[in-house]
Design a protein around this motif. Structure first.
Motif, PDB file in Angstrom:
ATOM      1  N   VAL A  68       0.847  -1.181   0.000  1.00  0.00           N
ATOM      2  CA  VAL A  68       0.000   0.000   0.000  1.00  0.00           C
ATOM      3  C   VAL A  68       0.887   1.237   0.000  1.00  0.00           C
ATOM      4  O   VAL A  68       1.751   1.396   0.872  1.00  0.00           O
ATOM      5  CB  VAL A  68      -0.927   0.013   1.231  1.00  0.00           C
ATOM      6  CG1 VAL A  68      -1.793   1.260   1.233  1.00  0.00           C
ATOM      7  CG2 VAL A  68      -1.800  -1.238   1.253  1.00  0.00           C
ATOM      8  N   ASP A  69       0.696   2.092  -0.984  1.00  0.00           N
ATOM      9  CA  ASP A  69       1.463   3.331  -1.080  1.00  0.00           C
ATOM     10  C   ASP A  69       0.748   4.409  -0.260  1.00  0.00           C
ATOM     11  O   ASP A  69      -0.351   4.852  -0.623  1.00  0.00           O
ATOM     12  CB  ASP A  69       1.572   3.764  -2.539  1.00  0.00           C
ATOM     13  CG  ASP A  69       2.470   4.986  -2.712  1.00  0.00           C
ATOM     14  OD1 ASP A  69       2.974   5.501  -1.698  1.00  0.00           O
ATOM     15  OD2 ASP A  69       2.664   5.425  -3.864  1.00  0.00           O
ATOM     16  N   PRO A  70       1.347   4.858   0.860  1.00  0.00           N
ATOM     17  CA  PRO A  70       0.669   5.863   1.697  1.00  0.00           C
ATOM     18  C   PRO A  70       0.376   7.159   0.942  1.00  0.00           C
ATOM     19  O   PRO A  70      -0.658   7.787   1.183  1.00  0.00           O
ATOM     20  CB  PRO A  70       1.677   6.105   2.833  1.00  0.00           C
ATOM     21  CG  PRO A  70       2.553   4.889   2.849  1.00  0.00           C
ATOM     22  CD  PRO A  70       2.636   4.441   1.422  1.00  0.00           C
ATOM     23  N   LYS A  71       1.255   7.558   0.026  1.00  0.00           N
ATOM     24  CA  LYS A  71       1.031   8.802  -0.714  1.00  0.00           C
ATOM     25  C   LYS A  71      -0.200   8.674  -1.618  1.00  0.00           C
ATOM     26  O   LYS A  71      -0.985   9.623  -1.753  1.00  0.00           O
ATOM     27  CB  LYS A  71       2.261   9.145  -1.546  1.00  0.00           C
ATOM     28  CG  LYS A  71       3.488   9.511  -0.709  1.00  0.00           C
ATOM     29  CD  LYS A  71       4.646   9.906  -1.608  1.00  0.00           C
ATOM     30  CE  LYS A  71       5.861  10.297  -0.761  1.00  0.00           C
ATOM     31  NZ  LYS A  71       7.026  10.689  -1.614  1.00  0.00           N
TER      32      LYS A  71
ATOM     33  N   GLU B 277      -3.285   8.847   0.571  1.00  0.00           N
ATOM     34  CA  GLU B 277      -3.536  10.220   1.006  1.00  0.00           C
ATOM     35  C   GLU B 277      -4.101  11.056  -0.143  1.00  0.00           C
ATOM     36  O   GLU B 277      -5.011  11.888   0.058  1.00  0.00           O
ATOM     37  CB  GLU B 277      -2.245  10.844   1.533  1.00  0.00           C
ATOM     38  CG  GLU B 277      -2.405  12.240   2.108  1.00  0.00           C
ATOM     39  CD  GLU B 277      -3.337  12.273   3.313  1.00  0.00           C
ATOM     40  OE1 GLU B 277      -3.971  13.325   3.536  1.00  0.00           O
ATOM     41  OE2 GLU B 277      -3.434  11.249   4.020  1.00  0.00           O
ATOM     42  N   PHE B 278      -3.587  10.829  -1.344  1.00  0.00           N
ATOM     43  CA  PHE B 278      -4.111  11.551  -2.507  1.00  0.00           C
ATOM     44  C   PHE B 278      -5.575  11.184  -2.754  1.00  0.00           C
ATOM     45  O   PHE B 278      -6.414  12.070  -3.031  1.00  0.00           O
ATOM     46  CB  PHE B 278      -3.277  11.218  -3.742  1.00  0.00           C
ATOM     47  CG  PHE B 278      -3.853  11.751  -5.026  1.00  0.00           C
ATOM     48  CD1 PHE B 278      -3.711  13.094  -5.371  1.00  0.00           C
ATOM     49  CD2 PHE B 278      -4.561  10.915  -5.897  1.00  0.00           C
ATOM     50  CE1 PHE B 278      -4.262  13.588  -6.545  1.00  0.00           C
ATOM     51  CE2 PHE B 278      -5.106  11.404  -7.069  1.00  0.00           C
ATOM     52  CZ  PHE B 278      -4.942  12.743  -7.393  1.00  0.00           C
ATOM     53  N   MET B 279      -5.889   9.890  -2.651  1.00  0.00           N
ATOM     54  CA  MET B 279      -7.264   9.452  -2.856  1.00  0.00           C
ATOM     55  C   MET B 279      -8.187  10.008  -1.772  1.00  0.00           C
ATOM     56  O   MET B 279      -9.335  10.387  -2.051  1.00  0.00           O
ATOM     57  CB  MET B 279      -7.338   7.917  -2.876  1.00  0.00           C
ATOM     58  CG  MET B 279      -6.627   7.273  -4.057  1.00  0.00           C
ATOM     59  SD  MET B 279      -6.604   5.460  -3.966  1.00  0.00           S
ATOM     60  CE  MET B 279      -8.348   5.086  -4.127  1.00  0.00           C
ATOM     61  N   ARG B 280      -7.679  10.091  -0.552  1.00  0.00           N
ATOM     62  CA  ARG B 280      -8.492  10.626   0.537  1.00  0.00           C
ATOM     63  C   ARG B 280      -8.864  12.090   0.268  1.00  0.00           C
ATOM     64  O   ARG B 280      -9.985  12.521   0.512  1.00  0.00           O
ATOM     65  CB  ARG B 280      -7.750  10.486   1.866  1.00  0.00           C
ATOM     66  CG  ARG B 280      -8.608  10.760   3.096  1.00  0.00           C
ATOM     67  CD  ARG B 280      -7.819  10.467   4.366  1.00  0.00           C
ATOM     68  NE  ARG B 280      -7.434   9.075   4.442  1.00  0.00           N
ATOM     69  CZ  ARG B 280      -8.233   8.105   4.862  1.00  0.00           C
ATOM     70  NH1 ARG B 280      -9.460   8.402   5.262  1.00  0.00           N
ATOM     71  NH2 ARG B 280      -7.818   6.862   4.903  1.00  0.00           N
TER      72      ARG B 280
ATOM     73  N   GLU C  74      -8.809  13.484  -2.782  1.00  0.00           N
ATOM     74  CA  GLU C  74      -9.576  13.532  -4.022  1.00  0.00           C
ATOM     75  C   GLU C  74     -11.059  13.241  -3.776  1.00  0.00           C
ATOM     76  O   GLU C  74     -11.943  13.878  -4.354  1.00  0.00           O
ATOM     77  CB  GLU C  74      -9.010  12.510  -5.009  1.00  0.00           C
ATOM     78  CG  GLU C  74      -9.682  12.487  -6.369  1.00  0.00           C
ATOM     79  CD  GLU C  74      -9.347  13.709  -7.214  1.00  0.00           C
ATOM     80  OE1 GLU C  74     -10.058  13.934  -8.200  1.00  0.00           O
ATOM     81  OE2 GLU C  74      -8.385  14.435  -6.877  1.00  0.00           O
ATOM     82  N   TYR C  75     -11.339  12.277  -2.898  1.00  0.00           N
ATOM     83  CA  TYR C  75     -12.714  11.906  -2.604  1.00  0.00           C
ATOM     84  C   TYR C  75     -13.342  12.768  -1.512  1.00  0.00           C
ATOM     85  O   TYR C  75     -14.521  12.622  -1.202  1.00  0.00           O
ATOM     86  CB  TYR C  75     -12.800  10.437  -2.177  1.00  0.00           C
ATOM     87  CG  TYR C  75     -12.472   9.462  -3.275  1.00  0.00           C
ATOM     88  CD1 TYR C  75     -12.832   9.709  -4.595  1.00  0.00           C
ATOM     89  CD2 TYR C  75     -11.819   8.274  -2.997  1.00  0.00           C
ATOM     90  CE1 TYR C  75     -12.532   8.808  -5.599  1.00  0.00           C
ATOM     91  CE2 TYR C  75     -11.522   7.357  -3.998  1.00  0.00           C
ATOM     92  CZ  TYR C  75     -11.877   7.632  -5.300  1.00  0.00           C
ATOM     93  OH  TYR C  75     -11.585   6.735  -6.290  1.00  0.00           O
ATOM     94  N   GLY C  76     -12.553  13.646  -0.902  1.00  0.00           N
ATOM     95  CA  GLY C  76     -13.076  14.509   0.149  1.00  0.00           C
ATOM     96  C   GLY C  76     -13.247  13.819   1.479  1.00  0.00           C
ATOM     97  O   GLY C  76     -13.950  14.325   2.364  1.00  0.00           O
ATOM     98  N   LEU C  77     -12.595  12.665   1.665  1.00  0.00           N
ATOM     99  CA  LEU C  77     -12.728  11.927   2.917  1.00  0.00           C
ATOM    100  C   LEU C  77     -11.893  12.521   4.037  1.00  0.00           C
ATOM    101  O   LEU C  77     -12.010  12.090   5.192  1.00  0.00           O
ATOM    102  CB  LEU C  77     -12.333  10.461   2.703  1.00  0.00           C
ATOM    103  CG  LEU C  77     -13.214   9.682   1.721  1.00  0.00           C
ATOM    104  CD1 LEU C  77     -12.680   8.278   1.515  1.00  0.00           C
ATOM    105  CD2 LEU C  77     -14.659   9.634   2.208  1.00  0.00           C
ATOM    106  N   ASP C  78     -11.042  13.494   3.714  1.00  0.00           N
ATOM    107  CA  ASP C  78     -10.255  14.167   4.744  1.00  0.00           C
ATOM    108  C   ASP C  78     -11.033  15.306   5.394  1.00  0.00           C
ATOM    109  O   ASP C  78     -10.569  15.891   6.375  1.00  0.00           O
ATOM    110  CB  ASP C  78      -8.958  14.711   4.134  1.00  0.00           C
ATOM    111  CG  ASP C  78      -9.223  15.689   2.991  1.00  0.00           C
ATOM    112  OD1 ASP C  78     -10.267  15.540   2.320  1.00  0.00           O
ATOM    113  OD2 ASP C  78      -8.393  16.586   2.768  1.00  0.00           O
ATOM    114  N   LYS C  79     -12.203  15.610   4.874  1.00  0.00           N
ATOM    115  CA  LYS C  79     -13.016  16.702   5.420  1.00  0.00           C
ATOM    116  C   LYS C  79     -13.857  16.196   6.585  1.00  0.00           C
ATOM    117  O   LYS C  79     -14.103  14.998   6.732  1.00  0.00           O
ATOM    118  CB  LYS C  79     -13.920  17.271   4.328  1.00  0.00           C
ATOM    119  CG  LYS C  79     -13.171  17.857   3.144  1.00  0.00           C
ATOM    120  CD  LYS C  79     -14.134  18.348   2.079  1.00  0.00           C
ATOM    121  CE  LYS C  79     -13.388  18.913   0.872  1.00  0.00           C
ATOM    122  NZ  LYS C  79     -14.320  19.360  -0.201  1.00  0.00           N
ATOM    123  N   PRO C  80     -14.316  17.119   7.451  1.00  0.00           N
ATOM    124  CA  PRO C  80     -15.206  16.716   8.547  1.00  0.00           C
ATOM    125  C   PRO C  80     -16.485  16.083   8.017  1.00  0.00           C
ATOM    126  O   PRO C  80     -16.910  16.347   6.890  1.00  0.00           O
ATOM    127  CB  PRO C  80     -15.500  18.036   9.271  1.00  0.00           C
ATOM    128  CG  PRO C  80     -14.411  18.962   8.864  1.00  0.00           C
ATOM    129  CD  PRO C  80     -13.995  18.553   7.478  1.00  0.00           C
TER     130      PRO C  80
END
Length: 332
Positions: A49-52, A55-58, A60-66
């Motif tokens: 699993v590539d962490p970068k 993180e990019f997918m997170r 891109e999909y907006g999963l890093d937002k509240p």
């Protein structure tokens, strides 16, 4: 009547808002998100699993937002006809459901017609010939239909078709028509395969409707107005259809609230067993993988159909049975 309908239509708006909040909350309740499931799947297959990339997918999909921001993004998009982006299929939700919704509605409509065509005459005969051999035989048929799970009947039919006819009855069309544009040949292929899922899915519904309609008819046939009609020489068929059958159909009209969403959701387990290209398996897969926009859009659509179906059933019940009033207050 008009003020009642307007009130019900206005209630739909806050109801859908509350339902959307509940759907989003329930989908987000399990720990993690789609990427968590995706990482676990890769690791189970022995892949790195590539962490970068994750993180990019997170981002891109907006999963890093509240969570609240994700909800408003999704809910606001639905107001403009944008139901979000499916993580699993890497496509907009509207592109995924496409033909599957059409096929699901086709199966469900034919199933409903099959249920009505079979259940109504059987229930009418069984009620008017109570405790006859025909009534006992049809009652046995009804109990068998209620007791046999749809997926088990699908497995039995798959086995019998393979053993005795050497053919597979899975799927809803010949392989060469999969992912092809609609044509007359494709429609004929679908109709040739359609009768199996219709019988499998419609069996329990037919059996249940026979039992309920028979019980309601028996209750109505012993009422004084039927005795009066018989004494006046009203023909038996007219005497049965004009009043007892009409009143006994109240439960059937009330079921419209659940009928509309069933046209979309279909029988999920049967669809998996028979490899049917309907919306049921996609919904199950989306819930398992926490593909929240795909699963949430499906569930919101089902909620909307349920609300509309309940409103239609209430109005039809008031029209069908004069004893039912939609407004309060005393009646002189």
């Amino acid at each position: 009547m008009l003020p009642y309908v307007l009130r019900r239509l206005l209630i739909i708006i806050p109801t859908l808002v509350i339902i959307s909040m509940l759907i989003f909350t329930i989908i987000k309740l399990p720990p993690g998100d789609y990427l968590t499931s995706y990482i676990a799947e890769l690791q189970s297959q022995g892949e790195t699993v590539d962490p970068k990339k994750i993180e990019f997918m997170r981002q891109e999909y907006g999963l890093d937002k509240p969570a609240w921001e994700q909800y408003f993004t999704w809910a606001g998009g639905m107001l403009h006809g944008d139901f979000g982006y499916s993580f699993e299929y890497d496509l907009p939700v509207t592109d995924i459901i496409g033909d599957r919704v059409v096929l699901t509605i086709m199966i469900s409509l034919f199933t409903v017609l099959f249920t009505w065509i079979v259940a109504f005459p059987i229930a009418m005969y069984s009620a008017t010939h109570q405790y006859s051999w025909g009534d006992y035989g049809l009652t046995l048929f009804g109990f068998l239909g209620l007791a046999t799970p749809n997926f088990l009947l699908a497995l039995v039919m798959l086995y019998l078709a393979n053993v005795y006819f050497g053919s597979s009855i899975g799927g809803l069309m010949d392989p060469q028509y999969l992912n092809q544009a609609w044509s007359w040949d494709k429609i004929k292929s679908i109709l040739e395969h359609l009768w199996i899922p219709v019988i499998v899915i419609g069996t329990s519904g037919t059996a249940g409707m026979i039992r309920r309609l028979r019980a309601n008819l028996l209750d109505e046939l012993h009422k004084p107005y039927v005795t009066t009609a018989r004494a006046k020489g009203v023909p038996p068929l007219r005497r049965l259809v004009k009043y007892p059958l009409r009143v006994a159909m109240n439960f059937f009209i009330a079921d419209i609230g659940s009928l509309l969403p069933s046209l979309i959701s279909g029988a999920e387990i049967v669809a998996v067993v028979l490899s049917l290209p309907t919306t049921g398996p996609i919904l199950i897969s989306a819930l398992q993988s926490q593909d929240m926009y795909l699963a949430g859009s499906f569930l919101m659509f089902l909620a909307l159909l349920t609300i509309i179906g309940v409103l239609i059933s209430d109005l039809l019940l008031a029209w069908l049975d004069p004893r039912i009033r939609l407004t309060g207050g005393a009646q002189r």
